[in-house]
Design a protein around this motif. Structure first.
Motif, PDB file in Angstrom:
ATOM      1  N   PRO A   1      74.476  15.097 121.957  1.00 38.19           N
ATOM      2  CA  PRO A   1      73.016  15.153 121.830  1.00 38.19           C
ATOM      3  C   PRO A   1      72.632  15.210 120.424  1.00 38.19           C
ATOM      4  CG  PRO A   1      73.808  16.687 123.577  1.00 38.19           C
ATOM      5  CD  PRO A   1      75.034  15.894 122.913  1.00 38.19           C
ATOM      6  N   LYS A   2      73.531  15.846 119.339  1.00 36.51           N
ATOM      7  CA  LYS A   2      73.009  15.868 118.047  1.00 36.51           C
ATOM      8  C   LYS A   2      72.948  14.246 117.348  1.00 36.51           C
ATOM      9  CE  LYS A   2      74.257  18.166 113.792  1.00 36.51           C
ATOM     10  NZ  LYS A   2      74.746  17.085 112.911  1.00 36.51           N
ATOM     11  N   GLN A   3      74.012  13.880 117.807  1.00 33.54           N
ATOM     12  CA  GLN A   3      73.976  12.330 117.062  1.00 33.54           C
ATOM     13  C   GLN A   3      72.945  11.686 117.601  1.00 33.54           C
ATOM     14  OE1 GLN A   3      78.127  11.904 118.784  1.00 33.54           O
ATOM     15  NE2 GLN A   3      79.126  11.836 116.838  1.00 33.54           N
ATOM     16  N   PHE A   4      72.645  11.690 119.208  1.00 31.52           N
ATOM     17  CA  PHE A   4      71.438  11.098 119.495  1.00 31.52           C
ATOM     18  C   PHE A   4      70.197  11.348 118.717  1.00 31.52           C
ATOM     19  CE2 PHE A   4      67.855  10.941 122.623  1.00 31.52           C
ATOM     20  CZ  PHE A   4      67.744   9.540 122.899  1.00 31.52           C
ATOM     21  N   ASP A   5      70.075  12.557 118.449  1.00 35.61           N
ATOM     22  CA  ASP A   5      68.900  12.920 117.542  1.00 35.61           C
ATOM     23  C   ASP A   5      68.798  12.240 116.549  1.00 35.61           C
ATOM     24  OD1 ASP A   5      66.529  14.759 117.891  1.00 35.61           O
ATOM     25  OD2 ASP A   5      67.485  15.594 116.052  1.00 35.61           O
ATOM     26  N   GLU A   6      69.908  12.070 115.907  1.00 33.07           N
ATOM     27  CA  GLU A   6      69.851  11.493 114.424  1.00 33.07           C
ATOM     28  C   GLU A   6      69.708   9.832 114.507  1.00 33.07           C
ATOM     29  OE1 GLU A   6      73.270  14.523 113.046  1.00 33.07           O
ATOM     30  OE2 GLU A   6      74.086  12.627 113.250  1.00 33.07           O
ATOM     31  N   LEU A   7      70.162   9.445 115.727  1.00 27.11           N
ATOM     32  CA  LEU A   7      70.000   7.893 115.970  1.00 27.11           C
ATOM     33  C   LEU A   7      68.393   7.648 116.280  1.00 27.11           C
ATOM     34  CD1 LEU A   7      71.367   5.573 118.671  1.00 27.11           C
ATOM     35  CD2 LEU A   7      68.811   5.969 118.901  1.00 27.11           C
ATOM     36  N   MET A   8      67.856   8.948 116.844  1.00 30.53           N
ATOM     37  CA  MET A   8      66.137   8.420 117.092  1.00 30.53           C
ATOM     38  C   MET A   8      65.448   8.217 115.963  1.00 30.53           C
ATOM     39  SD  MET A   8      65.505   8.169 120.248  1.00 30.53           S
ATOM     40  CE  MET A   8      64.044   8.822 120.718  1.00 30.53           C
ATOM     41  N   ALA A   9      65.896   9.120 114.838  1.00 37.92           N
ATOM     42  CA  ALA A   9      65.272   9.557 113.592  1.00 37.92           C
ATOM     43  C   ALA A   9      65.447   8.185 112.914  1.00 37.92           C
ATOM     44  CB  ALA A   9      65.815  10.367 112.732  1.00 37.92           C
ATOM     45  N   LYS A  10      66.607   7.305 112.827  1.00 40.06           N
ATOM     46  CA  LYS A  10      66.697   6.309 112.182  1.00 40.06           C
ATOM     47  C   LYS A  10      66.213   5.208 112.771  1.00 40.06           C
ATOM     48  CE  LYS A  10      71.439   7.291 110.525  1.00 40.06           C
ATOM     49  NZ  LYS A  10      72.998   7.260 110.800  1.00 40.06           N
ATOM     50  N   ALA A  11      66.087   4.911 114.208  1.00 36.26           N
ATOM     51  CA  ALA A  11      65.463   4.086 115.065  1.00 36.26           C
ATOM     52  C   ALA A  11      63.928   4.228 114.705  1.00 36.26           C
ATOM     53  CB  ALA A  11      65.847   4.199 116.289  1.00 36.26           C
ATOM     54  N   ARG A  12      63.333   5.461 114.529  1.00 37.13           N
ATOM     55  CA  ARG A  12      61.860   5.556 114.323  1.00 37.13           C
ATOM     56  C   ARG A  12      61.518   4.779 112.938  1.00 37.13           C
ATOM     57  NH1 ARG A  12      61.718  10.678 116.019  1.00 37.13           N
ATOM     58  NH2 ARG A  12      61.737  10.270 118.089  1.00 37.13           N
ATOM     59  N   ALA A  13      62.292   5.279 111.954  1.00 40.82           N
ATOM     60  CA  ALA A  13      62.156   4.817 110.744  1.00 40.82           C
ATOM     61  C   ALA A  13      62.105   3.231 110.387  1.00 40.82           C
ATOM     62  CB  ALA A  13      63.166   5.182 109.600  1.00 40.82           C
ATOM     63  N   VAL A  14      63.112   2.533 111.427  1.00 37.31           N
ATOM     64  CA  VAL A  14      63.035   1.092 111.612  1.00 37.31           C
ATOM     65  C   VAL A  14      61.843   0.508 112.410  1.00 37.31           C
ATOM     66  CG1 VAL A  14      64.588  -0.899 112.556  1.00 37.31           C
ATOM     67  CG2 VAL A  14      65.633   0.899 111.539  1.00 37.31           C
ATOM     68  N   ALA A  15      61.641   1.331 113.338  1.00 37.86           N
ATOM     69  CA  ALA A  15      60.268   1.039 114.155  1.00 37.86           C
ATOM     70  C   ALA A  15      59.064   0.881 113.274  1.00 37.86           C
ATOM     71  CB  ALA A  15      60.014   2.062 115.287  1.00 37.86           C
ATOM     72  N   ARG A  16      59.001   1.911 112.656  1.00 42.93           N
ATOM     73  CA  ARG A  16      57.655   2.083 111.803  1.00 42.93           C
ATOM     74  C   ARG A  16      57.637   0.724 110.883  1.00 42.93           C
ATOM     75  NH1 ARG A  16      58.388   7.883 110.829  1.00 42.93           N
ATOM     76  NH2 ARG A  16      57.302   8.766 112.781  1.00 42.93           N
ATOM     77  N   ALA A  17      58.851   0.310 110.198  1.00 43.78           N
ATOM     78  CA  ALA A  17      58.843  -0.840 109.280  1.00 43.78           C
ATOM     79  C   ALA A  17      58.373  -1.989 109.912  1.00 43.78           C
ATOM     80  CB  ALA A  17      60.375  -0.713 108.685  1.00 43.78           C
ATOM     81  N   VAL A  18      58.666  -1.913 111.262  1.00 42.61           N
ATOM     82  CA  VAL A  18      58.462  -3.403 112.053  1.00 42.61           C
ATOM     83  C   VAL A  18      57.063  -3.120 112.823  1.00 42.61           C
ATOM     84  CG1 VAL A  18      60.492  -4.257 112.011  1.00 42.61           C
ATOM     85  CG2 VAL A  18      60.181  -2.735 113.839  1.00 42.61           C
ATOM     86  N   GLY A  19      56.221  -2.085 112.459  1.00 35.42           N
ATOM     87  CA  GLY A  19      54.969  -2.029 113.226  1.00 35.42           C
ATOM     88  C   GLY A  19      55.037  -1.491 114.736  1.00 35.42           C
ATOM     89  N   ARG A  20      56.000  -0.745 114.951  1.00 34.25           N
ATOM     90  CA  ARG A  20      56.274  -0.227 116.156  1.00 34.25           C
ATOM     91  C   ARG A  20      56.329   1.474 116.049  1.00 34.25           C
ATOM     92  NH1 ARG A  20      58.176  -4.527 119.789  1.00 34.25           N
ATOM     93  NH2 ARG A  20      57.824  -2.822 121.591  1.00 34.25           N
ATOM     94  N   ASP A  21      55.985   1.943 117.335  1.00 31.42           N
ATOM     95  CA  ASP A  21      56.457   3.538 117.293  1.00 31.42           C
ATOM     96  C   ASP A  21      57.757   3.695 118.299  1.00 31.42           C
ATOM     97  OD1 ASP A  21      54.249   4.070 115.999  1.00 31.42           O
ATOM     98  OD2 ASP A  21      53.179   3.963 117.868  1.00 31.42           O
ATOM     99  N   ILE A  22      58.347   4.939 117.994  1.00 31.02           N
ATOM    100  CA  ILE A  22      59.247   5.357 119.157  1.00 31.02           C
ATOM    101  C   ILE A  22      58.936   6.752 119.584  1.00 31.02           C
ATOM    102  CG2 ILE A  22      61.931   6.109 119.265  1.00 31.02           C
ATOM    103  CD1 ILE A  22      62.785   4.065 118.309  1.00 31.02           C
TER     104      ILE A  22
END
Ligand code: PEP
Ligand code: MN
Length: 338
Positions: free
Chosen positions: A317-338
Motif C-alpha cells: 500500500p505504501k508503494q502504491f501511495d508513492e506511485l499515485m503521487a508520481k503519476a499525479r505529477a505526470v498527469a498535471r504535466a500533460v493537462g490531466r488529473d488523477i
C-alpha cells in the motif's frame, strides 16, 4: 455506414430515420456529439441500395466507414467517449481513473485493508479476481461467489467501485450482481460468446488486450460489445508477448496513442501485468499517463510475499501511495488529473 445529420435535425427526423433503418433490417446507433448527431448503421449495407437515406429530411450526408471496426472507430464518433458511474466517477474524462487491489481476492480482512488504503491514495475502483484464469489447473482458482461478496462489501464500506473478471458466459449474470464493471481478461479477449453476453448485459466493461492480439484485434473485440448496444467500454493495454524475457510481458505503450487515434473509447494501462515486477510498475504507470491513458490498473497487496497470485508484481500500500503521487505529477504535466 454512418449517417451524418444536419446541425438543425429535429428529434422527429432522427426518430424517422431510425425507424426506416430498422424497417430495412439494420440496427441504428445514435451518437450525440457536441456539434451534431450521427447515426451508425450496422448490418448488411446492401439493403441500403433499395432505400437511399440521403433523401430523408435532416440528413446531411451518408458515408461508409472503411475501418473493419465501425462503432468503435473515430469516424463514427469524433469526441472521446465518457461515461459516468456511481460515486460520480467519470470514465474517459479529464480525470484518470485508478483501479487498485489484489490480483485475487483471498480473504475479507485483507481485502478491506487494501481497499481502505487504495481509497485513501486516490483510487476509485477496487480490483480483484474472484474467478481467476490460471495457467495451471493446480493453482488457486479464486473464491468464486464468496470473493464477489467480499469485493462488494469492501467497496461499499470504502466508497469504491468494483471491477472484477468474468471468465465465462455462464457467470455474466452472477458477476453483474456484484460488480460495477466487468473485466474481460486477456485470455478471453476473443471469446466471442462472452463478448456478446457482456454486450447484452449493458454493464460497463474493461476489455483487456490479448497476449498476442494486435490493436486491430482488440478493437474488433470491442466492436462485439458496441454492436450489442453496450458503449460503456474501456480498453486495457496490459502487455503483449515478445521475445524479451527480462519482463513478464512487454507493455506496448505505442498502443496508447494508436488507440486514442483510432477509437473514441477510453484506454487504461496495466503496468502490473505489463511488467510482472514490482520495481517497474511505477515507472511504467507514469509512462502510461504521459502517453495519454485514461486509467491505470495496479495490483496492491498487504503482504505480496504471501499472495496467492502475482505477488512479484504487487505493490505494498505504501508503494502504491508513492506511485499515485508520481503519476499525479505526470498527469498535471500533460493537462490531466488523477
Ligand atoms: C488480472 O487482471 O488479474 C488478470 C488476470 O489480467 P490479464 O487478463 O491481463 O492477464
Ligand atoms: Mn494478476
Amino acid at each position: 455506414m454512418i449517417i451524418v445529420l444536419k446541425k438543425n435535425a429535429t428529434p422527429q427526423e432522427i426518430d424517422h430515420i431510425c425507424t426506416k433503418v430498422r424497417e430495412l433490417g439494420l440496427t441504428p446507433n445514435v451518437s450525440r456529439g457536441v456539434e451534431r448527431v450521427v447515426i451508425g448503421v450496422i448490418g448488411d449495407e446492401e439493403k441500403l441500395q433499395v432505400q437511399p437515406l440521403e433523401v430523408f429530411p435532416g440528413v446531411e450526408h451518408v458515408m461508409s466507414i472503411l475501418k473493419p471496426y465501425k462503432l468503435a472507430s473515430r469516424d463514427y464518433r469524433t469526441e472521446n467517449s465518457e461515461f459516468e458511474m456511481n460515486h460520480g466517477v467519470k470514465v474517459g474524462g479529464k480525470k484518470i481513473v485508478v483501479m487498485a487491489g489484489p490480483c485475487s481476492v483471498e480473504n475479507y480482512d485483507m481485502l478491506l485493508n487494501v481497499a481502505k488504503a487504495v481509497k485513501k491514495s486516490g483510487a476509485s475502483f477496487l480490483r480483484g479476481g474472484a474467478f481467476k484464469p490460471r495457467t495451471s489447473p493446480y493453482s488457486f482458482q479464486g473464491l468464486g461467489e464468496e470473493g464477489l461478496k467480499y469485493l462488494r462489501q469492501a467497496a461499499d464500506e470504502t466508497g469504491l467501485l468494483v471491477c472484477t473478471e468474468v471468465m465465462d458466459t455462464r457467470q455474466v449474470e452472477l458477476v453483474s450482481q456484484y460488480a460495477d464493471m466487468l473485466q474481460i481478461g486477456a485470455r478471453n479477449m476473443q471469446n466471442f460468446d462472452l463478448l456478446k453476453e457482456c454486450g447484452i448485459s449493458k454493464k460497463p466493461v474493461l476489455l483487456k488486450r490479448g497476449l498476442s492480439a494486435t490493436v486491430k484485434d482488440l478493437l474488433m473485440s470491442a466492436e462485439y460489445l458496441l454492436s450489442k448496444g453496450n458503449f460503456k467500454v474501456m480498453l486495457c493495454e496490459r502487455g503483449i508477448r515478445t521475445f524479451e524475457t527480462s519482463t513478464r510481458n512487454t507493455l506496448d505503450l505505442n498502443a496508447i496513442p494508436v488507440i486514442k487515434k483510432e477509437t473514441h473509447l477510453p484506454v487504461l494501462v496495466d503496468p502490473s501485468h505489463g511488467t510482472g515486477f514490482r520495481d517497474y510498475v511505477a515507472p511504467m504507470a507514469m509512462a502510461g499517463v504521459a502517453a495519454g491513458c485514461d486509467g491505470l490498473m495496479v495490483e496492491v497487496h498487504e503482504c505480496p510475499e504471501e499472495a496467492k497470485s502475482d505477488g512479484e508484481q504487487s505493490l505494498r500500500p505504501k508503494q502504491f501511495d508513492e506511485l499515485m503521487a508520481k503519476a499525479r505529477a505526470v498527469a498535471r504535466a500533460v493537462g490531466r488529473d488523477i
